[in-house]
Motif scaffolding. Structure first.
Motif, short mmCIF file in Angstrom:
data_model
loop_
_atom_site.label_atom_id
_atom_site.label_comp_id
_atom_site.label_asym_id
_atom_site.label_seq_id
_atom_site.Cartn_x
_atom_site.Cartn_y
_atom_site.Cartn_z
N GLN A 204 -116.45 -77.62 30.70
CA GLN A 204 -116.34 -79.02 31.11
C GLN A 204 -114.89 -79.50 31.18
N LYS A 205 -114.17 -79.27 30.09
CA LYS A 205 -112.81 -79.83 30.02
C LYS A 205 -111.83 -78.73 29.62
N GLY B 25 -113.31 -82.98 22.02
CA GLY B 25 -113.50 -82.44 23.37
C GLY B 25 -114.93 -82.56 23.84
N THR C 275 -115.81 -86.20 24.41
CA THR C 275 -115.21 -86.72 25.64
C THR C 275 -115.95 -86.21 26.87
N ALA C 276 -116.37 -84.94 26.82
CA ALA C 276 -117.11 -84.39 27.95
C ALA C 276 -118.42 -85.13 28.15
N HIS D 276 -117.72 -88.61 29.43
CA HIS D 276 -117.34 -88.55 30.84
C HIS D 276 -118.57 -88.46 31.72
N HIS E 233 -112.63 -91.54 33.70
CA HIS E 233 -111.32 -90.89 33.70
C HIS E 233 -110.44 -91.42 32.57
N THR F 24 -111.46 -89.84 29.34
CA THR F 24 -110.92 -88.48 29.25
C THR F 24 -109.45 -88.51 28.88
N VAL G 41 -107.65 -86.88 25.62
CA VAL G 41 -106.55 -85.91 25.73
C VAL G 41 -105.35 -86.39 24.92
#
Lengths: 128, 65
Positions: A23-24, B13, B16-17, B20, B33, B36, B40
């Motif tokens: 995914q990321k 992570g 966030t996925a 999103h 966005h 995300t 990050v």
């Protein structure tokens, strides 16, 4: 045993990496960086002990400390450059990894020049 | 050494996925966005602190500068 911790953490990190890479990608890369830093910091204490032993031996053998500190600096630069270039290579930026290695080589060369000069001067003094 | 950083990063992570994809399914692309980006940044803070500690340690051990 510290190796068990590192292997376990490495396997767990790999699993998370596979999960996050789908995914990321950014988080997967940062996971790799964090793992690399943790392993490096874990090993740093042991490296410090080894260097201390070498320093004691050099003191006993009456070796000029300037040469020993130069060698330590070279080892440190090599380790840290390897760390950075491997992370860059993991992320797929081969060229940046190459640049890091190139810079490390040049800096090591600059540090090594006084030793090379000393060796050459010794040789010249030996040859009449 | 605190191993928890790896788990924290993995958790942020995954979170966030999920965030999103949820925001995207609601049709809020912008906020997806931004979420995300926030994730990050938070993770980057942790990684940079770790790296700065590592570099200081290496510098003191190998007497670099």
């Amino acid at each position: 045993m510290e190796i068990m911790q590192i292997v376990g953490l490495g396997l767990i990190t790999t699993i998370f990496y596979i999960v996050l890479k789908e995914q990321k990608g950014v988080f997967a890369l940062q996971l790799t960086i964090a793992f690399a830093a943790i392993v490096f910091i874990m090993m740093m204490g042991k490296i410090q002990v080894i260097l201390q032993v070498f320093e004691d031996l050099a003191l006993k053998a009456n070796i000029n400390m300037f040469y020993l500190t130069t060698i330590f600096k070279i080892i440190g630069i090599a380790y840290i450059a390897e760390f950075g270039s491997q992370i860059c290579r993991d992320a797929g930026t081969e060229s940046i990894a190459g640049k890091i290695e190139f810079a490390a080589k040049i800096i090591i060369m600059v540090l090594a020049i006084p030793i090379i000069v000393a060796i050459l001067e010794t040789i010249i003094r030996l040859i009449p | 050494m605190d191993v928890g950083v790896v788990f924290k990063i993995a958790g942020i992570g995954i979170l966030t996925a999920v965030l999103h994809s949820v925001l995207k399914s609601f049709g809020k692309e912008e906020q997806a966005h931004l979420a995300t980006l926030a994730g990050v940044t938070v993770v980057l803070f942790m990684v940079i602190q770790l790296l700065s500690g590592l570099f200081d340690y290496v510098r003191s051990v190998f007497s670099l500068y």
